[in-house]
Design a protein around this motif. Structure first.
Motif, PDB file in Angstrom:
ATOM      1  N   SER A 282       0.823  -4.894  -7.200  1.00  0.00           N
ATOM      2  CA  SER A 282       1.727  -5.895  -6.626  1.00  0.00           C
ATOM      3  C   SER A 282       0.933  -6.886  -5.774  1.00  0.00           C
ATOM      4  O   SER A 282      -0.190  -6.604  -5.340  1.00  0.00           O
ATOM      5  CB  SER A 282       2.784  -5.217  -5.759  1.00  0.00           C
ATOM      6  OG  SER A 282       2.178  -4.674  -4.595  1.00  0.00           O
ATOM      7  N   LEU A 283       1.552  -8.022  -5.512  1.00  0.00           N
ATOM      8  CA  LEU A 283       0.938  -8.996  -4.606  1.00  0.00           C
ATOM      9  C   LEU A 283       0.775  -8.408  -3.211  1.00  0.00           C
ATOM     10  O   LEU A 283      -0.199  -8.696  -2.511  1.00  0.00           O
ATOM     11  CB  LEU A 283       1.776 -10.277  -4.549  1.00  0.00           C
ATOM     12  CG  LEU A 283       1.674 -11.199  -5.766  1.00  0.00           C
ATOM     13  CD1 LEU A 283       2.634 -12.369  -5.623  1.00  0.00           C
ATOM     14  CD2 LEU A 283       0.259 -11.705  -5.970  1.00  0.00           C
ATOM     15  N   ARG A 284       1.718  -7.576  -2.799  1.00  0.00           N
ATOM     16  CA  ARG A 284       1.627  -6.930  -1.490  1.00  0.00           C
ATOM     17  C   ARG A 284       0.349  -6.093  -1.401  1.00  0.00           C
ATOM     18  O   ARG A 284      -0.369  -6.139  -0.405  1.00  0.00           O
ATOM     19  CB  ARG A 284       2.856  -6.052  -1.249  1.00  0.00           C
ATOM     20  CG  ARG A 284       2.831  -5.304   0.094  1.00  0.00           C
ATOM     21  CD  ARG A 284       3.956  -4.286   0.222  1.00  0.00           C
ATOM     22  NE  ARG A 284       4.110  -3.390  -0.917  1.00  0.00           N
ATOM     23  CZ  ARG A 284       3.308  -2.343  -1.187  1.00  0.00           C
ATOM     24  NH1 ARG A 284       2.304  -2.063  -0.378  1.00  0.00           N
ATOM     25  NH2 ARG A 284       3.527  -1.580  -2.235  1.00  0.00           N
ATOM     26  N   GLU A 285       0.044  -5.343  -2.472  1.00  0.00           N
ATOM     27  CA  GLU A 285      -1.170  -4.515  -2.468  1.00  0.00           C
ATOM     28  C   GLU A 285      -2.431  -5.373  -2.417  1.00  0.00           C
ATOM     29  O   GLU A 285      -3.398  -5.013  -1.745  1.00  0.00           O
ATOM     30  CB  GLU A 285      -1.196  -3.619  -3.704  1.00  0.00           C
ATOM     31  CG  GLU A 285      -0.143  -2.534  -3.670  1.00  0.00           C
ATOM     32  CD  GLU A 285       0.016  -1.832  -5.002  1.00  0.00           C
ATOM     33  OE1 GLU A 285       0.055  -0.589  -4.989  1.00  0.00           O
ATOM     34  OE2 GLU A 285       0.109  -2.524  -6.043  1.00  0.00           O
ATOM     35  N   ILE A 286      -2.406  -6.487  -3.100  1.00  0.00           N
ATOM     36  CA  ILE A 286      -3.549  -7.396  -3.067  1.00  0.00           C
ATOM     37  C   ILE A 286      -3.736  -7.924  -1.642  1.00  0.00           C
ATOM     38  O   ILE A 286      -4.849  -7.919  -1.105  1.00  0.00           O
ATOM     39  CB  ILE A 286      -3.370  -8.549  -4.077  1.00  0.00           C
ATOM     40  CG1 ILE A 286      -3.360  -7.999  -5.511  1.00  0.00           C
ATOM     41  CG2 ILE A 286      -4.475  -9.597  -3.909  1.00  0.00           C
ATOM     42  CD1 ILE A 286      -2.910  -8.990  -6.567  1.00  0.00           C
ATOM     43  N   ALA A 287      -2.643  -8.350  -1.013  1.00  0.00           N
ATOM     44  CA  ALA A 287      -2.710  -8.863   0.356  1.00  0.00           C
ATOM     45  C   ALA A 287      -3.215  -7.779   1.313  1.00  0.00           C
ATOM     46  O   ALA A 287      -4.058  -8.056   2.179  1.00  0.00           O
ATOM     47  CB  ALA A 287      -1.337  -9.380   0.793  1.00  0.00           C
TER      48      ALA A 287
END
Length: 184
Positions: free
Chosen positions: A29-34
């Protein structure tokens, strides 16, 4: 300021690639990337709105690189020297993008098809093989040219489990691809 923005984009792309390779594209997810980057999702959104945007930027690098090879080849006389140089430039492009990037492309073909990137890349791959075999385009020569190009891309992507560094993989793949090319 522009340099810092570019560095941040590159960090995002590198971390996304790590996560896509570790966990798979669909499961990242984008959250994990962030979180891995230590930034907020808002900071990530400033550069990329979606995972697809990240993948598109990575695919654009490959497409632009192949376009540059095609432009060079179009301005160069056909023959074995041009074919070898196309192979050399293609190998350098893939090596420059990195083994994780190439492996990601190969392991996430459904995502690439769904996002529409695969068709253009397949077309460019065929253009390179045609340029390597011009002007005759004999079917067996085209076959060998495609196999030489595949030797580079598959060797770089499929050998991650071997205790070889990127330079060793690239060197071995280049030698194998050149051997195939000599059979044309």
């Amino acid at each position: 300021m522009d340099g810092r923005r570019s560095d941040t984009r590159e960090r995002i792309r590198a971390v996304a690639m790590e996560l896509f390779t570790e966990r798979g594209y669909e499961k990242t997810s984008l959250r994990e990337i962030a979180e891995r980057l230590g930034v907020t999702k808002a900071a990530l959104y400033y550069h990329f709105r979606t995972k697809e945007d990240i993948v598109a930027s990575l695919s654009d690098d490959l497409r632009r690189g192949i376009d540059d090879i095609v432009s060079w080849a179009d301005a160069t006389p056909a023959g074995p020297e041009r074919a070898q140089e196309i192979l050399t430039r293609y190998g350098a492009l893939l090596h420059g993008l990195g083994r994780d990037m190439v492996r990601f492309w190969h392991e996430n073909q459904p995502a690439f098809r769904e996002l529409g990137f695969g068709v253009g890349l397949r077309y460019q791959f065929r253009v390179l093989a045609d340029l390597m075999t011009a002007p005759e385009h004999a079917p067996l020569a085209v076959f060998h040219a495609r196999q030489a190009l595949l030797a580079l891309s598959w060797s770089i992507s499929m050998m991650g489990d071997l205790p070889l560094d990127d330079d060793e993989c690239y060197g071995a793949a280049s030698a194998i691809a050149s051997d195939i090319l000599r059979r044309m």
